[in-house]
Design a protein around this motif. Structure first.
Motif, short mmCIF file in Angstrom:
data_model
loop_
_atom_site.label_atom_id
_atom_site.label_comp_id
_atom_site.label_asym_id
_atom_site.label_seq_id
_atom_site.Cartn_x
_atom_site.Cartn_y
_atom_site.Cartn_z
N SER A 157 0.81 -1.22 0.00
CA SER A 157 0.00 0.00 0.00
C SER A 157 0.85 1.28 0.00
O SER A 157 1.62 1.54 0.94
CB SER A 157 -0.92 0.01 1.22
N LEU A 158 0.68 2.06 -1.04
CA LEU A 158 1.37 3.35 -1.11
C LEU A 158 0.90 4.26 0.01
O LEU A 158 1.68 5.02 0.59
CB LEU A 158 1.10 3.99 -2.48
N THR A 159 -0.37 4.18 0.33
CA THR A 159 -0.92 4.99 1.42
C THR A 159 -0.12 4.75 2.71
O THR A 159 0.30 5.69 3.38
CB THR A 159 -2.39 4.63 1.66
N ARG B 66 -12.05 8.05 -10.50
CA ARG B 66 -11.82 8.68 -9.19
C ARG B 66 -10.45 9.34 -9.21
O ARG B 66 -9.47 8.72 -9.62
CB ARG B 66 -11.89 7.60 -8.09
N LEU C 109 -3.11 12.64 -2.48
CA LEU C 109 -2.64 12.10 -1.20
C LEU C 109 -1.71 13.17 -0.63
O LEU C 109 -0.62 13.41 -1.17
CB LEU C 109 -1.92 10.77 -1.42
N LEU D 270 -8.29 4.51 -0.91
CA LEU D 270 -8.59 3.27 -1.61
C LEU D 270 -7.69 2.12 -1.13
O LEU D 270 -8.12 0.98 -0.99
CB LEU D 270 -8.36 3.52 -3.11
N GLY D 271 -6.42 2.47 -0.87
CA GLY D 271 -5.47 1.45 -0.44
C GLY D 271 -5.88 0.76 0.84
O GLY D 271 -5.66 -0.45 1.02
N GLU E 284 -0.69 6.65 -10.49
CA GLU E 284 -0.21 7.53 -9.42
C GLU E 284 0.89 8.43 -9.94
O GLU E 284 1.82 7.96 -10.61
CB GLU E 284 0.31 6.68 -8.25
#
Ligand SMILES: C=C(O[C@@H]1C=C(C(=O)O)C=C[C@H]1O)C(=O)O
Length: 212
Positions: free
Chosen positions: A65-67, A110, A114, A146-147, A194
């Protein structure tokens, strides 16, 4: 299913019309001929076709997850997802191609930023084909990442990562580096793109040059 904001299409159109960014003629024109198709120049990360500085490579190649990674990298900084746009709309030709959609087929779109301390570090655009009887994979997420939902899904598959420089801006945000990959699950397919912003590079001291 939520009502679709009528402003989304114009936001998408505007996003490609910012100064310095070519107008996305094909995004709103299903019958545009092939010569009009924007080629954002994606290449496979694994091919090494674009040289990436080591600091950025770690970010572009990450498959979790990039988040989560951004939250960690932000340290004491405040992370949040800013929802820029979410609705049905016409994908760009290269997005439609990746997802196997006809050029006039709508999809769920969407776009989010971030942000760390309100500064966009990554701007993302996700595209999901509309599947009968299914909401978009991001339906109802709002400003939740989303992540945080995606990586909890069982049987999640992720394609190889493609990267690009100078690819089409997302919502008017032109990043230093872009990447995209396709997530698949039994019920849906989702293209996630991204774009990594210069502010992130500055904050984390990631070299801007391809050789740095
Ligand atoms: C896919 C992830 O989710 C992030 C959050 C997104 C969103 O909320 O729309 C979109 C793309 C990602 O950068 C992730 O964390 O890896």
């Amino acid at each position: 299913m939520t009502q679709l904001p009528s402003t989304f299409r114009s936001q998408i159109e505007r996003s490609g019309s910012e100064p310095g960014n070519p107008a996305p003629a094909t995004a709103s024109s299903p019958n545009a001929d092939a010569a009009d198709i924007v080629d954002p120049g994606w290449v496979s990360l694994a091919s090494g076709g674009i040289e990436v500085p080591a600091g950025w490579h770690a970010w572009l190649a990450s498959r979790d997850s990039l988040t989560e990674r951004l939250i960690e990298a932000a340290g004491a900084g405040h992370f949040r997802v800013r929802l820029l746009a979410e609705a049905k709309g016409l994908p760009w030709p290269d997005e439609a191609h990746v997802l196997g959609l006809a050029s006039d087929e709508q999809a769920w779109l969407r776009e989010v930023a971030l942000c760390v301390d309100e500064e966009p570090w990554v701007v993302a655009r996700s595209v999901a084909p509309i599947v009968e009887r299914h909401d978009a994979p991001f339906e109802g997420l709002g400003e939740t990442s989303l992540g945080s939902w995606l990586f909890r899904q069982p049987d999640l598959e992720r394609s190889a990562i493609q990267i690009g420089r100078n690819t089409r801006p997302i919502h008017g945000y032109a990043g230093l580096w872009q990447r995209r990959s396709v997530f698949r699950h039994s019920g849906w397919v989702l293209l996630v793109q991204e774009s990594f912003m210069p502010a992130m590079g500055r904050a984390l001291s990631l070299s801007a040059s391809a050789t740095g």
